[in-house]
Motif scaffolding. Structure first.
Motif, PDB file in Angstrom:
ATOM      1  N   GLY A  74     -24.221  35.960  20.744  1.00 57.88           N
ATOM      2  CA  GLY A  74     -24.090  37.420  20.407  1.00 57.88           C
ATOM      3  C   GLY A  74     -23.993  37.609  18.976  1.00 57.88           C
ATOM      4  O   GLY A  74     -24.243  36.733  18.179  1.00 57.88           O
ATOM      5  N   ARG A  75     -22.977  38.850  18.927  1.00 57.22           N
ATOM      6  CA  ARG A  75     -22.589  38.801  17.310  1.00 57.22           C
ATOM      7  C   ARG A  75     -21.074  38.992  17.379  1.00 57.22           C
ATOM      8  O   ARG A  75     -20.521  39.080  16.120  1.00 57.22           O
ATOM      9  CB  ARG A  75     -22.858  40.326  17.108  1.00 57.22           C
ATOM     10  N   ASP A  76     -20.321  39.260  18.603  1.00 57.60           N
ATOM     11  CA  ASP A  76     -18.868  39.602  18.352  1.00 57.60           C
ATOM     12  C   ASP A  76     -18.057  38.837  19.274  1.00 57.60           C
ATOM     13  O   ASP A  76     -17.078  38.669  19.892  1.00 57.60           O
ATOM     14  CB  ASP A  76     -18.585  40.817  18.830  1.00 57.60           C
ATOM     15  N   ILE A  77     -18.633  37.404  19.810  1.00 54.40           N
ATOM     16  CA  ILE A  77     -18.139  36.495  20.937  1.00 54.40           C
ATOM     17  C   ILE A  77     -16.980  35.802  20.228  1.00 54.40           C
ATOM     18  O   ILE A  77     -15.869  35.866  21.015  1.00 54.40           O
ATOM     19  CB  ILE A  77     -18.942  35.359  21.093  1.00 54.40           C
ATOM     20  N   GLY A  78     -17.244  35.418  18.875  1.00 49.54           N
ATOM     21  CA  GLY A  78     -15.832  34.656  18.474  1.00 49.54           C
ATOM     22  C   GLY A  78     -14.748  35.673  17.946  1.00 49.54           C
ATOM     23  O   GLY A  78     -13.631  35.290  17.705  1.00 49.54           O
ATOM     24  N   THR A  79     -15.200  36.936  17.789  1.00 52.57           N
ATOM     25  CA  THR A  79     -14.236  37.826  17.016  1.00 52.57           C
ATOM     26  C   THR A  79     -13.611  38.765  18.292  1.00 52.57           C
ATOM     27  O   THR A  79     -12.451  38.643  18.543  1.00 52.57           O
ATOM     28  CB  THR A  79     -14.668  38.901  16.352  1.00 52.57           C
ATOM     29  N   ASP A  80     -14.636  39.352  19.219  1.00 46.51           N
ATOM     30  CA  ASP A  80     -14.076  40.030  20.263  1.00 46.51           C
ATOM     31  C   ASP A  80     -13.859  39.735  21.652  1.00 46.51           C
ATOM     32  O   ASP A  80     -13.139  40.111  22.510  1.00 46.51           O
ATOM     33  CB  ASP A  80     -14.687  41.443  20.266  1.00 46.51           C
ATOM     34  N   VAL A  81     -14.942  39.060  22.036  1.00 47.46           N
ATOM     35  CA  VAL A  81     -15.204  38.738  23.385  1.00 47.46           C
ATOM     36  C   VAL A  81     -14.405  37.434  23.731  1.00 47.46           C
ATOM     37  O   VAL A  81     -13.288  37.544  24.591  1.00 47.46           O
ATOM     38  CB  VAL A  81     -16.457  38.319  23.528  1.00 47.46           C
ATOM     39  N   PHE A  82     -14.224  36.332  22.810  1.00 52.80           N
ATOM     40  CA  PHE A  82     -13.237  35.392  23.237  1.00 52.80           C
ATOM     41  C   PHE A  82     -12.915  34.970  21.785  1.00 52.80           C
ATOM     42  O   PHE A  82     -13.205  33.817  21.292  1.00 52.80           O
ATOM     43  CB  PHE A  82     -14.216  34.062  23.712  1.00 52.80           C
ATOM     44  N   LEU A 140     -20.872  42.130  13.396  1.00 58.42           N
ATOM     45  CA  LEU A 140     -20.883  40.544  13.130  1.00 58.42           C
ATOM     46  C   LEU A 140     -20.147  40.120  11.745  1.00 58.42           C
ATOM     47  O   LEU A 140     -20.390  40.686  10.700  1.00 58.42           O
ATOM     48  CB  LEU A 140     -22.503  40.401  13.012  1.00 58.42           C
ATOM     49  N   ARG A 141     -19.285  39.220  12.095  1.00 58.45           N
ATOM     50  CA  ARG A 141     -18.823  38.735  10.854  1.00 58.45           C
ATOM     51  C   ARG A 141     -18.047  37.489  11.003  1.00 58.45           C
ATOM     52  O   ARG A 141     -17.769  37.000  12.158  1.00 58.45           O
ATOM     53  CB  ARG A 141     -17.460  39.690  10.567  1.00 58.45           C
ATOM     54  N   LYS A 142     -17.927  36.709   9.991  1.00 53.72           N
ATOM     55  CA  LYS A 142     -17.308  35.344  10.082  1.00 53.72           C
ATOM     56  C   LYS A 142     -15.922  35.432  10.266  1.00 53.72           C
ATOM     57  O   LYS A 142     -15.318  36.264   9.715  1.00 53.72           O
ATOM     58  CB  LYS A 142     -17.770  34.277   8.912  1.00 53.72           C
TER      59      LYS A 142
END
Ligand code: C5P
Length: 229
Positions: A134-142, A197-199
């Motif tokens: 997705g876009r926010d998996i590493g930041t918000d979801v997990f 979306l962000r690194k």
């Protein structure tokens, strides 16, 4: 987190995330969760109900009432909305366009993120892990995912892929037009107030403009094999 392995794949539209995630999940024997398909399903439900796409209360209710199931399939995974197969319908240009409103809705994001966390933690337990894209998996979801990939590709490459997809689906367009659309989507994806979306400092950034989907999935697979966590 329990002992499931979470692989997050974030990146801009058209970077090949869906197919790479599907192939990678297969190689690992993990559950594959296409979170974009969930935003698309809520979008379709909202369009069908002629909802006001800027009204968070309406959208929240629709998201809550939308039962979304993702089922593995070949060549494409299948998506069910309240029991109906909507795999094709959620990919129309109309849904793609309208999905930006749904993605902007904070209450909708809350509902879908919670479902994604549930699917990743619990539904994937029998598989040993999940690949979420997705876009926010590493930041918000997990934010505590063991692997956070950021899959990138140049605007040109992504637009060319998108144009081929459109042609296959029988929709005519031009490279110029598609490139402008890709840039506009990047802008929206990166500048969303919530879930943008962000690194992150932990992102494993890969630009696979020159690789095929299979090569790209193999790169991620090898990275995971060589870096056990
Ligand atoms: O990736 P895909 O094009 O299928 O995403 C559909 C829509 O959902 C897009 O508008 C995208 O920005 C949004 N999205 C999102 N968060 C995710 C996945 C997709 O906001 N985790």
């Amino acid at each position: 987190m329990t002992n499931v392995i979470i692989v997050a794949i974030d990146g801009p539209a058209g970077a090949g995330k869906s197919t790479v995630a599907k192939t990678l999940a297969k190689k690992l024997g993990f559950l594959h969760i296409d979170t974009g398909a969930m935003y698309r399903s809520v979008t379709l439900a909202a369009l069908r109900q002629k909802a006001d796409l800027k009204n968070d209360l309406e959208l929240e209710k629709i998201a809550r009432e939308s039962k979304i199931e993702l089922k593995p399939g070949e060549p494409e995974n299948m998506v069910f909305l309240n029991g109906e197969d909507v795999s094709k319908e959620i990919r129309t240009p109309e849904v793609t366009r309208a999905s930006a409103h749904i993605a902007n809705s904070v209450p909708v994001r809350k509902i879908l993120v919670a479902r994604q966390q549930q699917m990743g933690r619990n539904d994937s337990a029998t598989y040993g892990g999940a690949v979420l894209e997705g876009r926010d998996i590493g930041t918000d979801v997990f934010p505590d995912a063991q692997y956070k990939f950021y899959l990138d590709a140049s605007v040109e490459t992504r637009a060319e892929r998108r144009l081929r997809d459109l042609e296959r689906a029988g929709t005519a367009s031009t490279l110029e037009k598609v490139m402008a659309e890709v840039k506009a989507r990047d802008e929206r994806d990166m500048n969303r107030a919530v879930g943008g979306l962000r690194k992150t400092s932990e992102s494993i950034v890969m630009d696979h403009s020159d690789l095929t989907v299979d090569q790209s999935a193999e790169e991620l697979f090898q990275y995971i094999r060589q870096n056990p966590r």
